[in-house]
Design a protein around this motif. Structure first.
Motif, PDB file in Angstrom:
ATOM      1  N   GLY A  74       3.430  -2.271   0.200  1.00  0.00           N
ATOM      2  CA  GLY A  74       2.036  -2.189  -0.217  1.00  0.00           C
ATOM      3  C   GLY A  74       1.138  -2.531   0.943  1.00  0.00           C
ATOM      4  O   GLY A  74       1.495  -2.334   2.101  1.00  0.00           O
ATOM      5  N   THR A  75       0.000  -3.082   0.615  1.00  0.00           N
ATOM      6  CA  THR A  75      -0.955  -3.434   1.661  1.00  0.00           C
ATOM      7  C   THR A  75      -0.757  -4.860   2.153  1.00  0.00           C
ATOM      8  O   THR A  75      -1.354  -5.264   3.140  1.00  0.00           O
ATOM      9  CB  THR A  75      -2.394  -3.264   1.155  1.00  0.00           C
ATOM     10  OG1 THR A  75      -2.555  -4.025  -0.046  1.00  0.00           O
ATOM     11  CG2 THR A  75      -2.690  -1.803   0.881  1.00  0.00           C
ATOM     12  N   SER A  76       0.079  -5.602   1.459  1.00  0.00           N
ATOM     13  CA  SER A  76       0.498  -6.922   1.918  1.00  0.00           C
ATOM     14  C   SER A  76       1.810  -7.243   1.207  1.00  0.00           C
ATOM     15  O   SER A  76       2.330  -6.423   0.450  1.00  0.00           O
ATOM     16  CB  SER A  76      -0.563  -7.988   1.610  1.00  0.00           C
ATOM     17  OG  SER A  76      -0.592  -8.273   0.227  1.00  0.00           O
ATOM     18  N   GLU A  77       2.299  -8.434   1.403  1.00  0.00           N
ATOM     19  CA  GLU A  77       3.591  -8.800   0.821  1.00  0.00           C
ATOM     20  C   GLU A  77       3.581  -8.764  -0.708  1.00  0.00           C
ATOM     21  O   GLU A  77       4.586  -8.470  -1.342  1.00  0.00           O
ATOM     22  CB  GLU A  77       3.989 -10.200   1.305  1.00  0.00           C
ATOM     23  CG  GLU A  77       5.422 -10.550   1.003  1.00  0.00           C
ATOM     24  CD  GLU A  77       5.826 -11.826   1.704  1.00  0.00           C
ATOM     25  OE1 GLU A  77       6.334 -12.718   1.011  1.00  0.00           O
ATOM     26  OE2 GLU A  77       5.641 -11.916   2.927  1.00  0.00           O
ATOM     27  N   ASN A  78       2.411  -9.042  -1.306  1.00  0.00           N
ATOM     28  CA  ASN A  78       2.365  -9.089  -2.766  1.00  0.00           C
ATOM     29  C   ASN A  78       1.187  -8.303  -3.360  1.00  0.00           C
ATOM     30  O   ASN A  78       0.769  -8.561  -4.473  1.00  0.00           O
ATOM     31  CB  ASN A  78       2.336 -10.542  -3.253  1.00  0.00           C
ATOM     32  CG  ASN A  78       1.184 -11.325  -2.648  1.00  0.00           C
ATOM     33  OD1 ASN A  78       0.338 -10.762  -1.983  1.00  0.00           O
ATOM     34  ND2 ASN A  78       1.182 -12.620  -2.877  1.00  0.00           N
ATOM     35  N   THR A  79       0.683  -7.321  -2.620  1.00  0.00           N
ATOM     36  CA  THR A  79      -0.439  -6.506  -3.091  1.00  0.00           C
ATOM     37  C   THR A  79      -0.129  -5.028  -2.853  1.00  0.00           C
ATOM     38  O   THR A  79       0.308  -4.647  -1.774  1.00  0.00           O
ATOM     39  CB  THR A  79      -1.736  -6.863  -2.337  1.00  0.00           C
ATOM     40  OG1 THR A  79      -1.962  -8.269  -2.455  1.00  0.00           O
ATOM     41  CG2 THR A  79      -2.931  -6.122  -2.903  1.00  0.00           C
ATOM     42  N   PHE A  80      -0.389  -4.196  -3.855  1.00  0.00           N
ATOM     43  CA  PHE A  80      -0.133  -2.762  -3.730  1.00  0.00           C
ATOM     44  C   PHE A  80      -1.409  -1.969  -3.436  1.00  0.00           C
ATOM     45  O   PHE A  80      -1.381  -0.993  -2.709  1.00  0.00           O
ATOM     46  CB  PHE A  80       0.536  -2.233  -4.999  1.00  0.00           C
ATOM     47  CG  PHE A  80       0.940  -0.794  -4.884  1.00  0.00           C
ATOM     48  CD1 PHE A  80       1.921  -0.407  -3.997  1.00  0.00           C
ATOM     49  CD2 PHE A  80       0.332   0.178  -5.660  1.00  0.00           C
ATOM     50  CE1 PHE A  80       2.300   0.932  -3.875  1.00  0.00           C
ATOM     51  CE2 PHE A  80       0.705   1.517  -5.549  1.00  0.00           C
ATOM     52  CZ  PHE A  80       1.684   1.882  -4.665  1.00  0.00           C
ATOM     53  N   PRO A  84      -3.582   0.145  -5.370  1.00  0.00           N
ATOM     54  CA  PRO A  84      -3.511   1.553  -5.743  1.00  0.00           C
ATOM     55  C   PRO A  84      -4.835   2.320  -5.663  1.00  0.00           C
ATOM     56  O   PRO A  84      -4.818   3.540  -5.549  1.00  0.00           O
ATOM     57  CB  PRO A  84      -2.996   1.508  -7.185  1.00  0.00           C
ATOM     58  CG  PRO A  84      -3.428   0.181  -7.690  1.00  0.00           C
ATOM     59  CD  PRO A  84      -3.342  -0.741  -6.507  1.00  0.00           C
ATOM     60  N   ASN A  85      -5.942   1.621  -5.717  1.00  0.00           N
ATOM     61  CA  ASN A  85      -7.239   2.303  -5.680  1.00  0.00           C
ATOM     62  C   ASN A  85      -7.892   2.286  -4.306  1.00  0.00           C
ATOM     63  O   ASN A  85      -9.007   2.760  -4.140  1.00  0.00           O
ATOM     64  CB  ASN A  85      -8.189   1.689  -6.714  1.00  0.00           C
ATOM     65  CG  ASN A  85      -7.666   1.878  -8.117  1.00  0.00           C
ATOM     66  OD1 ASN A  85      -7.156   2.950  -8.451  1.00  0.00           O
ATOM     67  ND2 ASN A  85      -7.748   0.846  -8.927  1.00  0.00           N
ATOM     68  N   GLN A  86      -7.202   1.760  -3.329  1.00  0.00           N
ATOM     69  CA  GLN A  86      -7.736   1.712  -1.967  1.00  0.00           C
ATOM     70  C   GLN A  86      -7.688   3.097  -1.335  1.00  0.00           C
ATOM     71  O   GLN A  86      -6.761   3.877  -1.581  1.00  0.00           O
ATOM     72  CB  GLN A  86      -6.917   0.735  -1.119  1.00  0.00           C
ATOM     73  CG  GLN A  86      -7.430   0.591   0.301  1.00  0.00           C
ATOM     74  CD  GLN A  86      -6.638  -0.461   1.063  1.00  0.00           C
ATOM     75  OE1 GLN A  86      -6.051  -1.355   0.472  1.00  0.00           O
ATOM     76  NE2 GLN A  86      -6.626  -0.339   2.372  1.00  0.00           N
ATOM     77  N   GLU A  87      -8.690   3.410  -0.530  1.00  0.00           N
ATOM     78  CA  GLU A  87      -8.711   4.681   0.187  1.00  0.00           C
ATOM     79  C   GLU A  87      -7.481   4.773   1.093  1.00  0.00           C
ATOM     80  O   GLU A  87      -7.067   3.794   1.695  1.00  0.00           O
ATOM     81  CB  GLU A  87      -9.984   4.730   1.033  1.00  0.00           C
ATOM     82  CG  GLU A  87     -10.299   6.052   1.611  1.00  0.00           C
ATOM     83  CD  GLU A  87     -11.675   6.055   2.256  1.00  0.00           C
ATOM     84  OE1 GLU A  87     -11.801   5.518   3.379  1.00  0.00           O
ATOM     85  OE2 GLU A  87     -12.611   6.590   1.643  1.00  0.00           O
ATOM     86  N   LEU A  88      -6.909   5.952   1.180  1.00  0.00           N
ATOM     87  CA  LEU A  88      -5.698   6.172   1.974  1.00  0.00           C
ATOM     88  C   LEU A  88      -6.075   6.651   3.371  1.00  0.00           C
ATOM     89  O   LEU A  88      -6.777   7.646   3.525  1.00  0.00           O
ATOM     90  CB  LEU A  88      -4.818   7.221   1.279  1.00  0.00           C
ATOM     91  CG  LEU A  88      -3.486   7.560   1.930  1.00  0.00           C
ATOM     92  CD1 LEU A  88      -2.566   6.345   1.904  1.00  0.00           C
ATOM     93  CD2 LEU A  88      -2.838   8.729   1.210  1.00  0.00           C
ATOM     94  N   SER A  89      -5.590   5.953   4.383  1.00  0.00           N
ATOM     95  CA  SER A  89      -5.860   6.374   5.764  1.00  0.00           C
ATOM     96  C   SER A  89      -4.852   7.434   6.179  1.00  0.00           C
ATOM     97  O   SER A  89      -3.783   7.581   5.581  1.00  0.00           O
ATOM     98  CB  SER A  89      -5.782   5.181   6.716  1.00  0.00           C
ATOM     99  OG  SER A  89      -4.444   4.736   6.843  1.00  0.00           O
TER     100      SER A  89
END
Length: 97
Positions: free
Chosen positions: A3-9, A11-16
């Motif tokens: 994900g975006t960190s060890e314990n965060t996914f 899903p609604n974040q813009e994709l680079s």
């Protein structure tokens, strides 16, 4: 996985663009494909290569060599720019041609 960190996914974040490359490469590895066969040996150096995050360098390199991803007319990849829907569709379609 990942994900975006060890314990965060996120899903609604813009994709680079660089994250799209990583996701595509990881997806194909998970399918059991030999992604190294996509490496055609060409050297592709984007003018902004130093802006690509370390975790994305291999994915951007392999998928660019394969012709899945490309830079813009100025020779930049723009790794942190948002991935456009058309870019994502083109990249996905490449694997299923």
């Amino acid at each position: 996985a990942g994900g975006t960190s060890e314990n965060t996914f996120s899903p609604n974040q813009e994709l680079s663009r660089q994250d799209m490359a990583v996701m595509l490469l990881n997806f194909n590895i998970a399918l059991g494909l030999d992604v190294d066969e996509y490496d055609n040996g060409d050297e592709i150096i984007y003018r902004d290569a130093d802006e690509t995050a370390d975790y994305a360098v291999r994915a951007v390199e392999i998928l660019s060599k394969a012709g899945v991803l490309s830079g813009d007319a100025s020779g930049e990849f723009r790794p942190e720019d948002a991935c456009l829907r058309g870019e994502a569709a083109k990249a996905l379609a490449w694997f299923y041609r």
